[in-house]
Design an enzyme around this catalytic site. Sequence first.
Site, PDB file in Angstrom:
ATOM      1  N   HIS A 147       4.605  -1.666   2.329  1.00 41.42           N
ATOM      2  CA  HIS A 147       5.193  -0.681   3.245  1.00 41.42           C
ATOM      3  C   HIS A 147       4.712  -0.841   4.682  1.00 41.42           C
ATOM      4  O   HIS A 147       4.869   0.077   5.483  1.00 41.42           O
ATOM      5  CB  HIS A 147       4.913   0.738   2.731  1.00 41.42           C
ATOM      6  CG  HIS A 147       5.632   1.040   1.444  1.00 41.42           C
ATOM      7  ND1 HIS A 147       5.326   2.108   0.627  1.00 41.42           N
ATOM      8  CD2 HIS A 147       6.657   0.385   0.829  1.00 41.42           C
ATOM      9  CE1 HIS A 147       6.134   2.104  -0.427  1.00 41.42           C
ATOM     10  NE2 HIS A 147       6.940   1.073  -0.335  1.00 41.42           N
ATOM     11  N   CYS A 189      13.253  -5.632  21.459  1.00 44.67           N
ATOM     12  CA  CYS A 189      12.926  -7.067  21.528  1.00 44.67           C
ATOM     13  C   CYS A 189      12.001  -7.450  20.375  1.00 44.67           C
ATOM     14  O   CYS A 189      11.751  -6.638  19.477  1.00 44.67           O
ATOM     15  CB  CYS A 189      12.324  -7.416  22.894  1.00 44.67           C
ATOM     16  SG  CYS A 189      10.618  -6.879  23.133  1.00 44.67           S
ATOM     17  N   CYS A 192       9.653  -4.824  27.523  1.00 47.71           N
ATOM     18  CA  CYS A 192      11.013  -4.416  27.912  1.00 47.71           C
ATOM     19  C   CYS A 192      11.177  -2.914  28.089  1.00 47.71           C
ATOM     20  O   CYS A 192      12.284  -2.440  28.338  1.00 47.71           O
ATOM     21  CB  CYS A 192      12.015  -4.952  26.887  1.00 47.71           C
ATOM     22  SG  CYS A 192      12.015  -4.030  25.346  1.00 47.71           S
TER      23      CYS A 192
HETATM   24  P1  OAD Z   1       1.846   9.799  -3.604  1.00 49.93           P
HETATM   25  O1  OAD Z   1       1.276  10.789  -2.652  1.00 49.93           O
HETATM   26  O2  OAD Z   1       3.248   9.965  -4.045  1.00 49.93           O
HETATM   27  O3  OAD Z   1       0.966   9.761  -4.929  1.00 49.93           O
HETATM   28  C1  OAD Z   1      -0.430   9.689  -4.908  1.00 49.93           C
HETATM   29  C2  OAD Z   1      -0.922   9.561  -6.325  1.00 49.93           C
HETATM   30  O4  OAD Z   1      -2.331   9.414  -6.286  1.00 49.93           O
HETATM   31  C3  OAD Z   1      -0.636  10.771  -7.220  1.00 49.93           C
HETATM   32  O5  OAD Z   1      -0.097  10.321  -8.469  1.00 49.93           O
HETATM   33  C4  OAD Z   1      -2.008  11.400  -7.438  1.00 49.93           C
HETATM   34  O6  OAD Z   1      -2.137  11.971  -8.742  1.00 49.93           O
HETATM   35  C5  OAD Z   1      -2.903  10.194  -7.311  1.00 49.93           C
HETATM   36  N1  OAD Z   1      -4.292  10.469  -6.901  1.00 49.93           N
HETATM   37  C6  OAD Z   1      -4.746  11.500  -6.136  1.00 49.93           C
HETATM   38  N2  OAD Z   1      -6.076  11.402  -5.956  1.00 49.93           N
HETATM   39  C7  OAD Z   1      -6.468  10.277  -6.601  1.00 49.93           C
HETATM   40  C8  OAD Z   1      -7.730   9.626  -6.790  1.00 49.93           C
HETATM   41  N3  OAD Z   1      -8.860  10.106  -6.252  1.00 49.93           N
HETATM   42  N4  OAD Z   1      -7.756   8.484  -7.529  1.00 49.93           N
HETATM   43  C9  OAD Z   1      -6.608   7.989  -8.083  1.00 49.93           C
HETATM   44  N5  OAD Z   1      -5.412   8.559  -7.938  1.00 49.93           N
HETATM   45  C10 OAD Z   1      -5.328   9.686  -7.213  1.00 49.93           C
HETATM   46  O7  OAD Z   1       1.591   8.359  -2.955  1.00 49.93           O
HETATM   47  P2  OAD Z   1       2.269   6.961  -3.297  1.00 49.93           P
HETATM   48  O8  OAD Z   1       2.535   6.813  -4.751  1.00 49.93           O
HETATM   49  O9  OAD Z   1       1.455   5.926  -2.619  1.00 49.93           O
HETATM   50  O10 OAD Z   1       6.114   5.252   1.354  1.00 49.93           O
HETATM   51  O11 OAD Z   1       3.631   7.085  -2.547  1.00 49.93           O
HETATM   52  C11 OAD Z   1       4.465   5.967  -2.504  1.00 49.93           C
HETATM   53  C12 OAD Z   1       5.131   5.860  -1.172  1.00 49.93           C
HETATM   54  O12 OAD Z   1       5.808   7.068  -0.869  1.00 49.93           O
HETATM   55  C13 OAD Z   1       4.187   5.687   0.012  1.00 49.93           C
HETATM   56  O13 OAD Z   1       3.810   4.362   0.245  1.00 49.93           O
HETATM   57  C14 OAD Z   1       5.019   6.179   1.134  1.00 49.93           C
HETATM   58  C15 OAD Z   1       5.455   7.448   0.470  1.00 49.93           C
HETATM   59  O14 OAD Z   1       6.402   8.156   1.062  1.00 49.93           O
HETATM   60  C16 OAD Z   1       6.515   5.004   2.597  1.00 49.93           C
HETATM   61  O15 OAD Z   1       5.968   5.472   3.565  1.00 49.93           O
HETATM   62  C17 OAD Z   1       7.680   4.076   2.638  1.00 49.93           C
END
Ligand code: OAD
Length: 237
Positions: free
Chosen positions: A109, A120, A141
């Site tokens: 991402h 640009c 730019c």
């Molecule tokens: P989320 O915020 O959706 O999920 C975070 C996950 O981490 C959840 O399942 C929590 O249960 C878990 N979690 C929380 N604390 C934790 C810990 N200490 N150890 C292990 N796990 C823990 O984040 P992502 O799955 O990364 O995309 O979200 C995916 C994408 O959606 C991101 O990259 C971003 C977002 O919108 C873009 O920006 C394109």
Amino acid sequence: MLDLTAPVVVLTGAGVSAESGVPTFRGTGGLWRDYRATDLATPQAFRRDPRLVWEFYDWRRDVIAACEPNPAHHTIALMEQTLPDFTLITQNVDGLHQRAGSQNVLTLHGDIWIVRCTTCDYRSQDHRVPLPEIPPRCPRCESLLRPDVVWFGETLDADVLQRAWTAASRAGLMLVVGTSALVQPAASLPLLAQENGAMLIEVNPDETPLSPYANQHLRGPAGELLPDWWGRFQAGK
Ligand code: OAD
């Protein structure tokens, strides 16, 4: 028995940085002012109000700059140094894996510490916190700069995605750490790995849509559980 020479892939999400103090997207810290982070990370939001979106990213950069990598990031960096065939794929844009010493990171991402021009081909590292001008402008730019991150509705870098697919499809073991497994195409990588014979380990305090497919669950914070797991893995247990 786990094979220490088999290809190992780690896929991380925001949860791996939670113990460092970086708010996750869908957790309780996922709000900024009254906006959901996921509503600001879109091309539409940027077109409508680039200043607001940049204020959000400036705040996020400020939060991240004050955070340190945690034992989960350090363990993953150690895995790269130790294992003969290892790939790290992250959905995170925070740069904490790199700060922990991970050398080869497939940043699905993008990277919040890179800015690029909307007109640009200017693209550059930018670690200034706070930014001196919001929204920042291209030094070549004068057009608007944007963070070099993938927003909802945008396509991922084809080369990075291809390398992630290849790594997942040949993995013997895949660890899925701290992701809600809701956002595609990242969420499909563990299933692709499993279809091709990989063992899946999920590291997450909560259930996710991936949980029913995982062969093993480490239910708890990654910073606490991953170093332990790595010690056992190296000992062949
Ligand atoms: P989320 O915020 O959706 O999920 C975070 C996950 O981490 C959840 O399942 C929590 O249960 C878990 N979690 C929380 N604390 C934790 C810990 N200490 N150890 C292990 N796990 C823990 O984040 P992502 O799955 O990364 O995309 O979200 C995916 C994408 O959606 C991101 O990259 C971003 C977002 O919108 C873009 O920006 C394109």
